[in-house]
Design an enzyme around this catalytic site. Sequence first.
Site, mmCIF file in Angstrom:
data_model
loop_
_atom_site.group_PDB
_atom_site.id
_atom_site.type_symbol
_atom_site.label_atom_id
_atom_site.label_comp_id
_atom_site.label_asym_id
_atom_site.label_seq_id
_atom_site.Cartn_x
_atom_site.Cartn_y
_atom_site.Cartn_z
ATOM 1 C CG HIS A 106 42.028 14.713 22.473
ATOM 2 N ND1 HIS A 106 42.056 16.081 22.664
ATOM 3 C CD2 HIS A 106 40.872 14.447 21.818
ATOM 4 C CE1 HIS A 106 40.967 16.612 22.148
ATOM 5 N NE2 HIS A 106 40.230 15.645 21.632
ATOM 6 C CE LYS A 133 36.758 15.458 21.937
ATOM 7 N NZ LYS A 133 37.184 16.005 20.626
#
Length: 656
Positions: A106, A133
């Site tokens: 992230h 991700k």
Amino acid sequence: MICTSIQNKELQEILDLLPQLEMAEIRLDRCALDDEELERLFSDSDVPLIATCRLAEEPQAPEILERAIMAGAKYVDLEMEAPAAVGRRIREACREYGTVLIRSYHNYEDTPSRAVLLSLLERARSFGGEVVKIVTTATSAQDVPAVLSLYEHVQPGTLVAFCMGEKGRESRLEALRHGAPFTYACLSEQEATAPGQWTTEDMREAVYGPFRFVQAAGLPMPSSKSFAQRAIIAAALADGTSHLSGYSPCGDNESALAVARALGAEVQVEGSLLSIRGIAAQPGCLKLSELHTGESGFLTRLMVPLLSALSQEPVRVTGEKTLLNRPLTSAHDIMAAFGVRLYPEDTAARPEDCRLPLKVAGPIIPGRADVSGKGGSQLISGLLAALPLMPEKSVLYVHDPRSIPYLFITVDVLKRFGIKIGSEMEGDEDFLETQDWSRCTGITFRIKGGQRYTAADFSIEADWSGAAPFLTAGAVFGDVEVEGLDTQSLQADISMMDILMDAGASMSQLDGPAGPIHVKRAPLNAFSTDLNNCPDLFPMVAVLAAFCPGENHILGVERLRHKETDRAAAIEQMLTKMGVNVVVNEDEMVVYGKSLTQRLLSGELLKGGRFPSYGDHRMVMALRVAALGASGPVLIDDPTCVAKSFPSFNELFEQL
């Protein structure tokens, strides 16, 4: 699929929300749940759950994630910044408990260069990420295309990559179009877990629009014709009256009852209960000149050896419909090994291609024989039923066996009627270690002579073959519950349960091995399977594969050539016409699938149109399921041919 992020909730609030969601991320760093609540949440939910606990916000994150894994979380999200020791610990726990590991990155400030993004992708893979991700913040027009370009470097269904912030808002939807297994949304704008996050309601409207999902509970499955036909014939041969409960009529089962009556048995049908008074069979006890087996290939192959043992004179065997075009593969050679001659009326046919009508001339001679199982198990089941009646013992060795579970269904049913057969399986080292039937290279059956059938009372199992379309419909298109199946069954088509779980479907069962089975949508993934032991599943598994992103490999094509139709060609033609890329290489079919969400967003739902049934009940069932994901109507020329195995199928399917 749409994964809703849940934070700042107590357990009961979460449980109340889950039935409204198709998937959820539980922010365990923001939901204070104790160990007992973690166990309840992750063990009881049919909704696929991601356990997330950010290291920066919760010092005990590794321990909390590990407890979630042990409780049954389908996914666990571990940041790439986690220490190496924590990464190894979580990877090992995921492997042990079957949890999918997401390794995530992230960036709440900006988007790195494309070279850095590719490096992050490779690092996440090397850190054990089954799903990667990568989420960044879009600050320029170039950021979103750079992040979405990552999908060009991965297998479909293994990457979730998008941008945060208002400039990245649309990338959350585009991620699904590019093949992400899921994207993230929030319950409301006030409960967003990241900038630019859509609400679940808005995302649903954008992804699904007017698409209709299926939902049904309490669907009753019919009796297994594999068990029913064997039990009916065994009861007809027995001394005394047998009572078989759980019976449901279909074309093949009714043909078995007709054969039982033709042998001289007395048959009574009262609802789902059969009462059959047998003929106390022994060698040469019948004088039959002709026997009709309907459209049932199994019944025909079962009766050929039995007729050679029971009848004093040659018997003409006849059939109808598609059965007349199906060769009795290997029948000539296998029966010749026991002294039985087959005379097809088509005198121009080669012995290996003999078809009905034909004459069976016995008597069968007990002894030792080595036969090939490549042509299937059905005729071998007939030998297992006939040879115990003969005065002397026999040893039957089957090399290259196929449809092995069906052989052991035969042995199991015969045992209930007093017939004892010993067996020994052999294979390579992997077989000895795994007991995987696909690795079995040979089976020896030891059959004592002079045995007699005795009457029995038992319940006929429900049919896994008939359940496969409903289970698949639930896994791809919604939420379905079926009743009556036994998860400890010997039926070969119980493999559908393993295939669906390998493909990522959410499955659960309550109330023991005979309780209702619940199948619900979850992110699906490509799979590989060998259907040589369960060829009837092939049409349905091929349709499932069309909605599993990536390359799906299905072995067992050669077993399909002589079913009710050439099923291999029929499946290939069906999927190709529907717009699915299919390649057949000898015994393997490769289906290139795309997820339902990707098909919806890219306008690539299956194509409708007019399709032939080929008079094949399994093809009709596959077409009905495929139609749920088609952009237009799927019209089938003869949907009523499902009556061969499941007369109420179309009516029950309408309940979805």
